[in-house]
Write an enzyme that holds these catalytic residues in place. Structure first.
Site, PDB file in Angstrom:
ATOM      1  N   GLY A  81       0.870  -1.183   0.000  1.00 27.45           N
ATOM      2  CA  GLY A  81       0.000   0.000   0.000  1.00 27.45           C
ATOM      3  C   GLY A  81       0.900   1.224   0.000  1.00 27.45           C
ATOM      4  CB  ALA A  82       2.666   2.960  -2.565  1.00 20.29           C
ATOM      5  N   GLY A 131       1.510   4.453   3.676  1.00 18.56           N
ATOM      6  CA  GLY A 131       2.598   3.608   3.168  1.00 18.56           C
ATOM      7  C   GLY A 131       3.779   4.434   2.686  1.00 18.56           C
ATOM      8  CG  ASN A 169     -10.018  -2.393   4.061  1.00 19.79           C
ATOM      9  OD1 ASN A 169      -9.821  -2.157   2.872  1.00 19.79           O
ATOM     10  ND2 ASN A 169     -10.154  -1.441   4.956  1.00 19.79           N
ATOM     11  CG  ASN A 186      -8.076   1.479  11.008  1.00 19.63           C
ATOM     12  OD1 ASN A 186      -7.820   0.892  12.064  1.00 19.63           O
ATOM     13  ND2 ASN A 186      -7.699   2.718  10.760  1.00 19.63           N
ATOM     14  CG  HIS A 244      -6.839   2.100  16.353  1.00 20.74           C
ATOM     15  ND1 HIS A 244      -6.348   3.197  16.996  1.00 20.74           N
ATOM     16  CD2 HIS A 244      -6.857   2.422  15.038  1.00 20.74           C
ATOM     17  CE1 HIS A 244      -6.079   4.144  16.114  1.00 20.74           C
ATOM     18  NE2 HIS A 244      -6.388   3.697  14.922  1.00 20.74           N
TER      19      HIS A 244
HETATM   20  N1  APR Z   1      -2.707  -4.316  -2.986  1.00 17.84           N
HETATM   21  C1  APR Z   1      -1.867  -3.304  -2.762  1.00 17.84           C
HETATM   22  N2  APR Z   1      -2.268  -2.045  -2.512  1.00 17.84           N
HETATM   23  C2  APR Z   1      -3.575  -1.818  -2.501  1.00 17.84           C
HETATM   24  C3  APR Z   1      -4.539  -2.815  -2.720  1.00 17.84           C
HETATM   25  C4  APR Z   1      -4.061  -4.116  -2.986  1.00 17.84           C
HETATM   26  N3  APR Z   1      -4.885  -5.124  -3.217  1.00 17.84           N
HETATM   27  N4  APR Z   1      -5.773  -2.265  -2.648  1.00 17.84           N
HETATM   28  C5  APR Z   1      -5.605  -0.961  -2.366  1.00 17.84           C
HETATM   29  N5  APR Z   1      -4.287  -0.687  -2.289  1.00 17.84           N
HETATM   30  C6  APR Z   1      -3.632   0.600  -2.044  1.00 17.84           C
HETATM   31  C7  APR Z   1      -4.334   1.759  -2.721  1.00 17.84           C
HETATM   32  O1  APR Z   1      -4.060   1.792  -4.117  1.00 17.84           O
HETATM   33  C8  APR Z   1      -3.738   2.943  -1.977  1.00 17.84           C
HETATM   34  O2  APR Z   1      -2.614   3.466  -2.620  1.00 17.84           O
HETATM   35  O3  APR Z   1      -3.634   0.952  -0.676  1.00 17.84           O
HETATM   36  C9  APR Z   1      -3.355   2.344  -0.610  1.00 17.84           C
HETATM   37  C10 APR Z   1      -4.091   2.964   0.563  1.00 17.84           C
HETATM   38  O4  APR Z   1      -3.676   4.275   0.655  1.00 17.84           O
HETATM   39  P1  APR Z   1      -4.627   5.496   1.057  1.00 17.84           P
HETATM   40  O5  APR Z   1      -5.927   5.354   0.357  1.00 17.84           O
HETATM   41  O6  APR Z   1      -3.838   6.740   0.889  1.00 17.84           O
HETATM   42  O7  APR Z   1      -4.940   5.224   2.595  1.00 17.84           O
HETATM   43  P2  APR Z   1      -3.993   5.490   3.846  1.00 17.84           P
HETATM   44  O8  APR Z   1      -4.278   6.825   4.418  1.00 17.84           O
HETATM   45  O9  APR Z   1      -2.592   5.152   3.514  1.00 17.84           O
HETATM   46  O10 APR Z   1      -4.575   4.419   4.887  1.00 17.84           O
HETATM   47  C11 APR Z   1      -4.433   3.035   4.663  1.00 17.84           C
HETATM   48  O11 APR Z   1      -4.208   2.546   6.983  1.00 17.84           O
HETATM   49  O12 APR Z   1      -4.434   3.975   8.790  1.00 17.84           O
HETATM   50  C12 APR Z   1      -5.062   2.984   8.016  1.00 17.84           C
HETATM   51  O13 APR Z   1      -7.418   3.503   8.167  1.00 17.84           O
HETATM   52  C13 APR Z   1      -6.299   3.526   7.341  1.00 17.84           C
HETATM   53  O14 APR Z   1      -7.069   1.386   6.566  1.00 17.84           O
HETATM   54  C14 APR Z   1      -6.428   2.584   6.181  1.00 17.84           C
HETATM   55  C15 APR Z   1      -4.970   2.266   5.825  1.00 17.84           C
END
Ligand code: APR
Length: 311
Positions: free
Chosen positions: A8-9, A13, A94, A119, A174
């Site tokens: 997850g970037a 990430g 998720n 989460n 949490h």
């Molecule tokens: N494989 C890899 N990456 C994925 C996948 C997958 N199958 N599905 C989604 N993603 C990536 C998205 O493309 C996105 O870049 O996960 C990333 C999530 O990033 P954001 O939407 O910016 O969310 P973020 O604020 O980083 O939070 C991620 O952490 O703190 C918790 O509640 C928050 O559950 C959330 C998670």
């Protein structure tokens, strides 16, 4: 150099990658499903390294094979809840994302430690442990460091005292039922409930419990990411450097605090063996009641998960 892969970037990430690289703690691999985005962010970050003189490799990829031989996997992949989506819908989506991230990375890094951030945190850590079949020492959820840091920040804002003098401990799940421990928290050794007036302390406890929501309301299009990602990096550092750091983390309960077969925020010793020990605080009746209320709420989400996916 050690290797940390972040699945997850997105906001958390990429920011975790930034903190890791800036501290020269490990080479970093950023994995995401979006094409080009992890590559672009990684290239940008790699180009910042000459400016601070840090020699770490940062790779962005859409391919799990690039995570091979990671020491630590940090899972942040997931989606946020959108209008019209129920909690169970979000849980299912998720769970699929985190489940795949966990099993795919394990193929390439059978010895890695897992830090889970997606989460609902406690339940996603539970899922990761069940899906990978790893011992609890190696699957840790991030939450307590963040929640405690939020409380420390609020105490610093209220008192004007350095954050370095402020120790706070927030345990439990949490969520809104988390358990900020005012008796165990202190400013330079003075218990918080002696240093601060009761009404001020209560306001800080309430603000801490709703700390995540406060930021979502302000940002409108996302959730907190600076503090959550740094909390993950502190956990990774403790493992990589074998620090024996005592911090609150989500850990699998096997009878501790009277809880079983669930993840819950408790103080743990983090070192080269991952969770090397779980520390049991002595609670008074009021603290115990809060702890049990929070545990019931986490257990409910675990049960919802079990009804939606096969573990
Ligand atoms: N494989 C890899 N990456 C994925 C996948 C997958 N199958 N599905 C989604 N993603 C990536 C998205 O493309 C996105 O870049 O996960 C990333 C999530 O990033 P954001 O939407 O910016 O969310 P973020 O604020 O980083 O939070 C991620 O952490 O703190 C918790 O509640 C928050 O559950 C959330 C998670």
């Amino acid at each position: 150099m050690k290797k940390v892969s972040i699945i997850g970037a997105g906001n958390t990430g990429a920011t975790a990658a930034h903190w890791l690289a800036e501290r020269e703690l490990a080479d970093v691999v950023l994995v995401d499903v979006v094409e080009g985005m992890p590559q672009g962010k990684s290239l940008d970050m790699a180009q910042a390294m000459p400016i601070i003189g840090k020699d770490v490799k940062i790779l962005g990829t859409n391919n799990y094979a690039d995570t091979k031989d990671s020491d630590i996997i940090i899972i942040t992949a997931g989606v946020a809840r959108k209008p019209g989506m129920s909690r169970d819908d979000l849980l299912k989506i998720n769970a699929e994302i985190v489940g795949t991230a966990a099993t795919e990375t394990l193929k390439y890094s059978p010895n890695a430690f897992y830090i889970v951030l997606t989460n609902p945190l406690d339940t996603m850590a539970y899922l990761t442990m069940k899906k990978t079949g790893l011992p609890r020492e190696r699957v840790i959820g991030q939450a307590g460091i963040l929640d405690s840091a939020r409380m420390r920040a609020f105490v610093a804002m209220e008192t004007g005292v350095s954050v370095e003098n402020i120790q706070c401990y927030v345990l439990g799940g949490h969520g809104d039922e988390m358990v900020p421990l005012t008796r165990h928290s202190n400013i330079a050794g003075i218990p918080l409930n002696e240093y601060l007036a009761a009404d001020k302390l209560e306001a800080i406890v309430n603000r801490t419990r709703k700390g995540g929501g406060e930021i979502v309301n302000l940002l409108k299009t996302g959730s907190a990411f600076y503090a959550p990602s740094l909390a993950c990096v502190q956990m990774a550092e403790a493992i990589l450097k074998d620090k024996k750091l005592i911090v609150p983390c989500a850990a699998y309960m096997n009878g501790e605090y009277g809880l079983n077969d669930m993840y819950f925020g408790v103080p743990v010793v983090l070192g080269a063996g991952g969770i090397e020990k779980i520390i049991e605080y002595k609670f008074n009746d009021a603290e115990k009641a809060n702890f049990e209320k929070s545990a019931a709420s986490v257990k409910e989400t675990h049960e919802a998960l079990k009804s939606l996916v096969t573990l």
